[in-house]
Motif scaffolding. Structure first.
Motif, PDB file in Angstrom:
ATOM      1  N   VAL A 143      32.779  35.860  35.597  1.00 30.72           N
ATOM      2  CA  VAL A 143      33.102  36.776  36.752  1.00 30.72           C
ATOM      3  C   VAL A 143      34.770  36.488  37.220  1.00 30.72           C
ATOM      4  N   GLU A 144      34.722  35.256  37.489  1.00 26.72           N
ATOM      5  CA  GLU A 144      36.249  34.776  37.905  1.00 26.72           C
ATOM      6  C   GLU A 144      36.314  33.353  37.958  1.00 26.72           C
ATOM      7  N   ILE A 145      37.329  32.772  38.391  1.00 24.39           N
ATOM      8  CA  ILE A 145      37.480  31.239  38.726  1.00 24.39           C
ATOM      9  C   ILE A 145      38.127  31.129  40.088  1.00 24.39           C
ATOM     10  N   ASN A 146      37.442  30.344  40.927  1.00 22.73           N
ATOM     11  CA  ASN A 146      38.068  30.352  42.449  1.00 22.73           C
ATOM     12  C   ASN A 146      38.615  28.814  42.250  1.00 22.73           C
ATOM     13  N   THR A 147      39.971  28.911  42.759  1.00 22.46           N
ATOM     14  CA  THR A 147      40.764  27.728  42.731  1.00 22.46           C
ATOM     15  C   THR A 147      41.153  27.221  43.914  1.00 22.46           C
ATOM     16  N   THR A 304      44.437  33.650  40.431  1.00 24.55           N
ATOM     17  CA  THR A 304      44.493  35.095  40.661  1.00 24.55           C
ATOM     18  C   THR A 304      43.917  35.746  39.257  1.00 24.55           C
ATOM     19  N   LYS A 305      43.460  37.024  39.803  1.00 27.07           N
ATOM     20  CA  LYS A 305      42.790  37.956  38.932  1.00 27.07           C
ATOM     21  C   LYS A 305      43.714  38.180  37.547  1.00 27.07           C
ATOM     22  N   LYS A 306      44.843  38.369  38.180  1.00 25.43           N
ATOM     23  CA  LYS A 306      45.989  39.001  37.059  1.00 25.43           C
ATOM     24  C   LYS A 306      46.071  37.865  36.024  1.00 25.43           C
ATOM     25  N   ARG A 367      42.490  39.592  45.343  1.00 19.06           N
ATOM     26  CA  ARG A 367      42.222  39.148  46.421  1.00 19.06           C
ATOM     27  C   ARG A 367      40.941  38.236  46.221  1.00 19.06           C
ATOM     28  N   GLU A 368      40.615  37.685  47.231  1.00 19.46           N
ATOM     29  CA  GLU A 368      39.477  36.579  47.199  1.00 19.46           C
ATOM     30  C   GLU A 368      38.436  36.879  48.273  1.00 19.46           C
ATOM     31  N   GLY A 369      37.200  36.241  48.380  1.00 20.01           N
ATOM     32  CA  GLY A 369      36.333  36.398  49.295  1.00 20.01           C
ATOM     33  C   GLY A 369      35.210  37.507  49.480  1.00 20.01           C
ATOM     34  N   GLY A 370      35.227  38.189  48.343  1.00 18.31           N
ATOM     35  CA  GLY A 370      34.082  39.296  48.185  1.00 18.31           C
ATOM     36  C   GLY A 370      34.508  40.308  48.824  1.00 18.31           C
TER      37      GLY A 370
HETATM   38 MG    MG Z   1      36.983  34.472  44.044  1.00 16.36          MG
END
Ligand code: MG
Ligand code: ADP
Ligand code: MG
Length: 474
Positions: A143-147, A304-306, A367-370
């Motif tokens: 889904v993504e990686i949170n850094t 970042t998503k980008k 953006r982050e955090g849902g």
């Molecule tokens: Mg995230």
């Protein structure tokens, strides 16, 4: 639909009996959150939301997720050191997205001045869902990686015991004994401790940079208390405190309230609303300092998503991880379709495709955090509005991952007990430490399973959608 707990799930009387037992177990084990009404006081607290029963996860997918984590650690670390890559990847985004632009401005400023931080500490969480067409084998898709501020490593360390108890009470002793132990807070603390040690000043402290509103403090305390056990002192401060009281001393050493800070562990700073003018100044001061920032500004940008989208482009992984074809293959196997919305022909094509078939995609801003992504009708509406404007480059487009739902009860304070069709998201925590060019530590540090009802497209425990879960591995 997985039918493992069907005998229990459809027995209303049994559910009514066991749900309060589960809640008491959560309170006893410390699966806690402060309340919405009183987010900064611990005199009234409640349990963090969680599933009544553990959810089924395939052992091969769990293993796959673990086995790619060190590769992801390496990749994030490489991206964070590759200025040319960050510059070119985020060039269009920072023209239209103010938040990413601000972060990037700090990044450039620190580079220009010269980076004084010599130790790098990364704590990330790579999140996956199990993509599955009916009757086919599920596939692990990132889904993504949170850094930055990857959370719930603390509370999840305590959730297994809750589910073990619930299964025992239900007479499922064998199943209970099979639940994997899991302690991300320990692994996360080990990373922070190593960075603190390499910083090389016995008297220096670790500073948790925390939000104004601290509902999730118990999750953070799990990590903090592990550090105290190792005789490492921890302080908690907000951006506001840093702005008012922090300063840089000799060699850009960071000081606050008479303490030297060895490590800054951000549990804040990943959304625009964290920042006003003073908080941006505080962030810049921290980034300029010698203290080990977890993450440093470059590593935050690497999440970042980008950047995630750019990593999926043919040839990019190979360039970033040369001579590591196996790592590249393991990483690539977890990617689903990711598409750029740059102002070019390819971008035009994808915009048209998404408008024609919005159910196939997720539209993601930086953006982050849902709660920030767009789906279905809303995705279509937004794209129709911005399709010819450079504003579209502040988003990326992603194939929607489609897991098979399973039934469970989501236990949430003040909510009625009701059965839900649910899907889960698996996160693996990664921790690495680098000193100069030497990678001193590169590990996975445990997992987090979060589960949400299918009617919610977006996720997040803190966002009030997903709940804590434990994998039941088969
Ligand atoms: Mg995230
Ligand atoms: P954030 O940084 O805000 O957590 P995510 O990329 O994790 O952003 O998206 C938030 C939530 O949206 C996820 O937890 C997941 O439930 C859902 N989601 C995100 N991407 C996808 C996808 N490609 N397919 C299906 N659901 C997704
Ligand atoms: Mg997420």
């Amino acid at each position: 639909m997985t039918a493992l707990w069907d005998d229990i799930l459809h027995n209303d009387q049994l559910i009514q009996y066991v749900a309060p037992i589960a809640v008491d177990a959560a309170l006893l084990e410390g699966v806690l959150m402060r309340t919405k009404d009183d987010p900064n006081a611990s005199d009234v607290v409640n349990y963090a939301p969680f599933t009544l029963l553990p959810s089924v996860v395939s052992s091969s997918l769990l293993e796959q997720a673990y086995s790619v984590q060190q590769d992801f650690n390496l990749l994030v670390d490489e991206v964070s050191q590759n200025t040319a890559f960050l510059e070119s990847t985020l060039a269009s985004t920072i023209k239209v997205d103010d938040f990413t632009a601000q972060l990037f401005k700090i990044y450039r400023q620190v580079l220009k001045e010269g980076v004084t931080q010599t130790v790098v500490l990364g704590i990330n969480r790579s999140d996956y869902m199990f993509d599955q067409e009916t009757n086919s084998t599920p596939a692990l898709k990132q889904v993504e990686i949170n850094t930055i501020a990857a959370s719930f490593g603390g509370l999840t360390s305590r959730t297994t015991a809750v589910h073990r108890h619930v299964l025992n009470v239900l007479g499922k002793f064998t199943e209970a004994s099979k639940l994997l132990t899991n302690n991300p807070s320990k692994g996360i603390a080990m990373g922070i401790a190593k960075a603190w040690e390499l910083y090389g000043s016995d008297r220096a402290v670790v500073m948790f940079l925390v939000e104004e509103t601290q509902r999730n403090i118990f999750d953070q305390r799990c990590v903090e208390n592990e550090l105290w056990k190792r005789n490492i002192r921890v302080i908690r401060r907000r951006f506001k405190d840093v702005f008012e009281k922090a300063s840089l001393g000799n060699d850009k050493r960071l000081h606050i309230d008479g303490e030297e800070v060895a490590v800054v562990y951000y549990r804040e700073g990943y959304v625009p609303k964290s920042y006003n003018k003073q908080n941006w100044e505080a962030r810049l001061l921290l980034e300029r300092s010698r203290a080990v920032k977890c993450p440093d500004i470059a590593t935050q940008l690497a999440g970042t998503k980008k950047v995630q989208q750019e990593l999926s482009q043919p040839g990019t992984l190979e360039k970033l991880l040369p001579n590591k074809p196996e790592a590249v293959a393991r990483i690539r196997a977890t990617f689903t379709g990711l598409y750029s919305l740059e102002m070019d022909e390819e971008g035009d094509k994808m915009v048209a495709m998404a408008i024609a078939d919005p159910e196939r995609f997720v539209l993601k801003p930086q953006r982050e955090g849902g709660g920030n992504n767009l789906y279905g009708g809303e995705l279509k509406q937004v794209l129709e509005k911005i399709k010819d404007s450079p504003e579209r480059t502040s988003y990326i487009l992603m194939d929607k991952i489609r897991p098979l739902p399973a039934l469970n009860y989501l236990l949430r304070a003040h909510s009625p007990l009701k059965i839900s069709e649910c899907v889960s998201e698996l996160g693996i925590f990664g921790v690495y430490v680098r000193q100069g060019k030497d990678l001193i530590m590169n590990k996975h540090a445990g997992h987090l399973l979060r589960t949400k009802a299918v009617e919610h497209a977006d996720g997040g425990v803190a966002a009030g959608v997903a709940v804590l879960d434990t994998p039941y591995v088969i």
